[in-house]
Design a protein around this motif. Sequence first.
Motif, PDB file in Angstrom:
ATOM      1  N   THR A 108     -20.918 -29.678 -44.302  1.00 17.38           N
ATOM      2  CA  THR A 108     -20.654 -28.242 -44.210  1.00 17.38           C
ATOM      3  C   THR A 108     -21.919 -27.460 -44.576  1.00 17.38           C
ATOM      4  O   THR A 108     -22.310 -26.516 -43.891  1.00 17.38           O
ATOM      5  CB  THR A 108     -19.510 -27.844 -45.155  1.00 17.38           C
ATOM      6  N   LEU A 158     -24.706 -25.298 -41.926  1.00 18.24           N
ATOM      7  CA  LEU A 158     -25.143 -23.914 -42.119  1.00 18.24           C
ATOM      8  C   LEU A 158     -26.634 -23.859 -42.390  1.00 18.24           C
ATOM      9  O   LEU A 158     -27.371 -23.093 -41.769  1.00 18.24           O
ATOM     10  CB  LEU A 158     -24.392 -23.287 -43.288  1.00 18.24           C
ATOM     11  N   LYS A 209     -29.405 -22.259 -39.841  1.00 14.61           N
ATOM     12  CA  LYS A 209     -30.102 -21.037 -40.264  1.00 14.61           C
ATOM     13  C   LYS A 209     -31.604 -21.281 -40.307  1.00 14.61           C
ATOM     14  O   LYS A 209     -32.412 -20.464 -39.873  1.00 14.61           O
ATOM     15  CB  LYS A 209     -29.576 -20.625 -41.643  1.00 14.61           C
ATOM     16  N   GLY A 252     -32.577 -19.546 -37.145  1.00  5.38           N
ATOM     17  CA  GLY A 252     -32.750 -18.214 -37.729  1.00  5.38           C
ATOM     18  C   GLY A 252     -31.443 -17.442 -37.818  1.00  5.38           C
ATOM     19  O   GLY A 252     -31.359 -16.426 -38.470  1.00  5.38           O
ATOM     20  N   THR A 253     -30.391 -17.914 -37.134  1.00  2.00           N
ATOM     21  CA  THR A 253     -29.081 -17.280 -37.240  1.00  2.00           C
ATOM     22  C   THR A 253     -28.048 -18.365 -37.542  1.00  2.00           C
ATOM     23  O   THR A 253     -28.391 -19.546 -37.580  1.00  2.00           O
ATOM     24  CB  THR A 253     -28.666 -16.572 -35.931  1.00  2.00           C
ATOM     25  N   VAL A 254     -26.795 -17.971 -37.744  1.00  3.02           N
ATOM     26  CA  VAL A 254     -25.787 -18.962 -38.101  1.00  3.02           C
ATOM     27  C   VAL A 254     -25.107 -19.592 -36.892  1.00  3.02           C
ATOM     28  O   VAL A 254     -24.310 -20.492 -37.031  1.00  3.02           O
ATOM     29  CB  VAL A 254     -24.716 -18.377 -39.038  1.00  3.02           C
ATOM     30  N   SER A 255     -25.421 -19.108 -35.698  1.00  2.00           N
ATOM     31  CA  SER A 255     -24.915 -19.808 -34.523  1.00  2.00           C
ATOM     32  C   SER A 255     -26.121 -20.268 -33.714  1.00  2.00           C
ATOM     33  O   SER A 255     -27.214 -19.739 -33.866  1.00  2.00           O
ATOM     34  CB  SER A 255     -24.012 -18.902 -33.695  1.00  2.00           C
ATOM     35  N   LYS A 282     -28.546 -21.026 -30.370  1.00  2.00           N
ATOM     36  CA  LYS A 282     -28.935 -20.248 -29.197  1.00  2.00           C
ATOM     37  C   LYS A 282     -28.248 -20.835 -27.971  1.00  2.00           C
ATOM     38  O   LYS A 282     -27.874 -22.001 -27.964  1.00  2.00           O
ATOM     39  CB  LYS A 282     -30.462 -20.319 -29.027  1.00  2.00           C
ATOM     40  N   SER A 283     -28.124 -20.006 -26.956  1.00  2.00           N
ATOM     41  CA  SER A 283     -27.486 -20.477 -25.727  1.00  2.00           C
ATOM     42  C   SER A 283     -28.385 -21.492 -25.013  1.00  2.00           C
ATOM     43  O   SER A 283     -29.582 -21.273 -24.864  1.00  2.00           O
ATOM     44  CB  SER A 283     -27.227 -19.283 -24.813  1.00  2.00           C
ATOM     45  N   VAL A 307     -22.408 -21.854 -26.970  1.00  2.00           N
ATOM     46  CA  VAL A 307     -23.006 -21.535 -28.264  1.00  2.00           C
ATOM     47  C   VAL A 307     -22.093 -22.095 -29.353  1.00  2.00           C
ATOM     48  O   VAL A 307     -20.880 -22.034 -29.225  1.00  2.00           O
ATOM     49  CB  VAL A 307     -23.138 -20.006 -28.437  1.00  2.00           C
ATOM     50  N   GLN A 328     -20.837 -22.105 -33.345  1.00  2.00           N
ATOM     51  CA  GLN A 328     -20.839 -21.408 -34.636  1.00  2.00           C
ATOM     52  C   GLN A 328     -20.910 -22.468 -35.731  1.00  2.00           C
ATOM     53  O   GLN A 328     -20.072 -23.359 -35.783  1.00  2.00           O
ATOM     54  CB  GLN A 328     -19.555 -20.600 -34.818  1.00  2.00           C
ATOM     55  N   SER A 329     -21.890 -22.344 -36.624  1.00  2.00           N
ATOM     56  CA  SER A 329     -22.118 -23.433 -37.579  1.00  2.00           C
ATOM     57  C   SER A 329     -21.027 -23.542 -38.645  1.00  2.00           C
ATOM     58  O   SER A 329     -20.914 -24.551 -39.313  1.00  2.00           O
ATOM     59  CB  SER A 329     -23.472 -23.260 -38.246  1.00  2.00           C
ATOM     60  N   GLY A 330     -20.222 -22.504 -38.827  1.00  2.00           N
ATOM     61  CA  GLY A 330     -19.206 -22.552 -39.880  1.00  2.00           C
ATOM     62  C   GLY A 330     -17.876 -23.150 -39.424  1.00  2.00           C
ATOM     63  O   GLY A 330     -16.936 -23.229 -40.201  1.00  2.00           O
ATOM     64  N   GLU A 331     -17.822 -23.582 -38.172  1.00  2.00           N
ATOM     65  CA  GLU A 331     -16.544 -24.048 -37.640  1.00  2.00           C
ATOM     66  C   GLU A 331     -16.160 -25.439 -38.099  1.00  2.00           C
ATOM     67  O   GLU A 331     -16.987 -26.186 -38.600  1.00  2.00           O
ATOM     68  CB  GLU A 331     -16.618 -24.047 -36.118  1.00  2.00           C
ATOM     69  N   GLY A 332     -14.900 -25.783 -37.879  1.00  2.00           N
ATOM     70  CA  GLY A 332     -14.449 -27.160 -38.066  1.00  2.00           C
ATOM     71  C   GLY A 332     -13.814 -27.444 -39.406  1.00  2.00           C
ATOM     72  O   GLY A 332     -13.108 -28.428 -39.543  1.00  2.00           O
ATOM     73  N   ASP A 391     -18.750 -18.644 -44.995  1.00  2.00           N
ATOM     74  CA  ASP A 391     -19.949 -19.381 -44.590  1.00  2.00           C
ATOM     75  C   ASP A 391     -20.178 -19.218 -43.095  1.00  2.00           C
ATOM     76  O   ASP A 391     -19.256 -19.307 -42.312  1.00  2.00           O
ATOM     77  CB  ASP A 391     -19.775 -20.873 -44.893  1.00  2.00           C
ATOM     78  N   ASP A 442     -24.966 -12.167 -40.827  1.00  2.00           N
ATOM     79  CA  ASP A 442     -26.331 -12.534 -40.560  1.00  2.00           C
ATOM     80  C   ASP A 442     -27.123 -11.321 -40.087  1.00  2.00           C
ATOM     81  O   ASP A 442     -28.278 -11.112 -40.476  1.00  2.00           O
ATOM     82  CB  ASP A 442     -26.289 -13.590 -39.456  1.00  2.00           C
ATOM     83  N   THR A 453     -11.438 -20.862 -37.105  1.00  2.00           N
ATOM     84  CA  THR A 453     -12.416 -21.931 -37.295  1.00  2.00           C
ATOM     85  C   THR A 453     -12.273 -23.028 -36.249  1.00  2.00           C
ATOM     86  O   THR A 453     -12.951 -24.034 -36.310  1.00  2.00           O
ATOM     87  CB  THR A 453     -12.252 -22.574 -38.679  1.00  2.00           C
TER      88      THR A 453
END
Lengths: 352, 337
Positions: free
Chosen positions: A153, A157, A161, A165-168, A170-171, A268, A270-274, B64, B70, B214
């Motif tokens: 987890t 993130l 990041k 540079g962002t939390v998701s 890039k395409s 794309v 999202q890094s916070g998923e799952g 998170d 962001d 999520t």
Amino acid sequence: MSATAPAPHKPAQEADERLLTTSPLKKLLGRPELGSVVGAVAVFLFFAIVADSFLQANSIATVLYAASTIGIMAVPVALLMIGGEFDLSAGVMVTTSALISSMFSYQMTANVWVGVGVSLLATLAIGVFNGVMLTRTDPPSFIITLGTFLMLTGMNLGFTKLISGTVSTKSISDMEGFSSAKDVFASTITVGGVDFKITIVWWLAMVAVATWILLRTRAGNWIFAVGGGEQAARAVGVPVSKTKIGLYMGVAFGAWVSGQHLLFNYDVVQSGEGVGNELIYIIAAVIGGCLITGGYGSAVGAAVGALIFGMTSKGIVYAEWNPDWFKFFLGAMLLLATLLNAWVRKRAEATK
Amino acid sequence: MARVRTGVRAVGAVLVAVLGASLVGCSSTGGKRAEDARKAAQASGRAAVDTPRWTFAMITHSGDGDTFWDIVQNGAKQAAVKDNIKFLYSHHDEAQQQAQLVDAAIDKKVDGIIVTLAKPDAMKAAVARARKAGIPVVTVNSGSEESKEFGALTHIGQDETIAGEAVGDELNERGRKKALCVLHEQGNVGHEQRCEGAKKTFKGEMKNLYVEGTNMPDVQSSIEARLQSDKDIDAVVTLGAPFADTAVKAKEGANSKAEIDTFDLNEKVAGGLKSGSLGFAVDQQPYLQGYEAVDLLWLYKYNADVLGGGKPVLTGPQIVTKDQAGELEDYAKRGTR
């Protein structure tokens, strides 16, 4: 007093119970997935009556899609549970896998398939890590994979990041190889005017392979033996560590497939998923007749468990019930399905 | 042991092979190289003032990995560079933990605190402690009603109910009759307010749909299921930018004619507006929330300036349509819109 001594042996007509032939019906009743199949039929009939649009072909395709995204993970998770272990990192591992593919391809400006390959290796490595940690150290799998869960987890993130540079991510949809990878992991197959998602095919394939492994191979016997009694299995020469590491790699493979679907369906990530999905996979396996203590269960059962989950979560939407109670309905349906499952299993065992 | 070592060697060989292939198997389109080319000429910021290097802490209720926060951070950092500020950021989605983070900032004796009041009651004591310690507080994003009462200098943000009402008006203007409000976090007060506000001004019928935020496949199949069960739905409103694109997929899957609209912007939403797959987006300009919060604290420290006259300073709602999409796409790409 009579001099006739009691016969020292059992009567000859009571043959060795292992050699008894059982009727096909009894065999069917003894299958671990039977309870879940009955539960699935009940849930299906219930929503077919309650929700008008539940029986449309398109609706069924949607329900199958929902079930398949759970099922792809529930099947290897079930095998792991039959082997007596848990994997709490399974939910975020899906996201990790998708992130690795996406970010590797993007940062290296590489063909998307290269990222997909790297991600397969990396995800399997996480599975090996879980397995090796478990077999080489003392703590239970619950703790070890909880640790992996938290680390993944954070890494999802942190690395996203750091790198993007962002939390998701890039395409990557404009990169080479994207469309062919999308065909493999996230396309739709039209049958008779109805669009079915390709995840359904992946799901069925995983059920078939898992069932074959469990019932037709030596590894399948090892899995049941390891889950039923680890010490006994070790004593008769079952490679316990190897089996468990293999099972964790199976979960990792499922996570890779799900992750690639996530990436190529939504482009794309999202890094916070799952987070939280690991419980859904475990629930699906349990509904499908896997014992939490290990040694009993089936891949087909886990798939049916995923189907029950898919039907319930989407059936509530089709029935247009008050959304405030959504989670309550979901919980009640699952509990009922599990109870029914347990009841059928008890009946089946009693008739043996 | 020997077998293990050959295994390691095999994995190593595969890795080398893949890395080698990655050099050969390059993509001639997209990727990092394209991005590098895009921002080759972008300059980095430097302080525009010579005030002492103050430290400001921002503590939000973000979960998170939230894209929205962001962008807020990007705005705050940009202003911090310009104002010669050392900027600290922390967040926790549970109110109690967030309050503890505020306490930690007070202990660190920062020169200013920026805080969100998503769960105001839990934050009241923390804000009071900051005031007692003589640290100026600016609230952002949520808590426009409580901000003044708690003793904050200014509140910067969007009133969620007003933003929802703007959505209702816009839907009326577009002649929509039956809408779906997709909430991706059950129990989030701000989300409820948005849908409530939209319901208030929308002349047609609007229903809520809760989805598991999520779990993207769940979001997609839930929206798809609802659109299949009710063919009359002609508008779907998502409450976060990442869910808009998923709603478009669900709409295609359900063969629905509904228009997809959303709260908040990102690169994909801007692209969707441009291509027409999305109707409109309601932007609350998160960049502005972060930027202004730092800048207003600086103005207060430097010049005792206070903006808003005790009333919240609104950063939204700004309705974004196809007309502005082209320009905003570039800004969204660099993470500031």
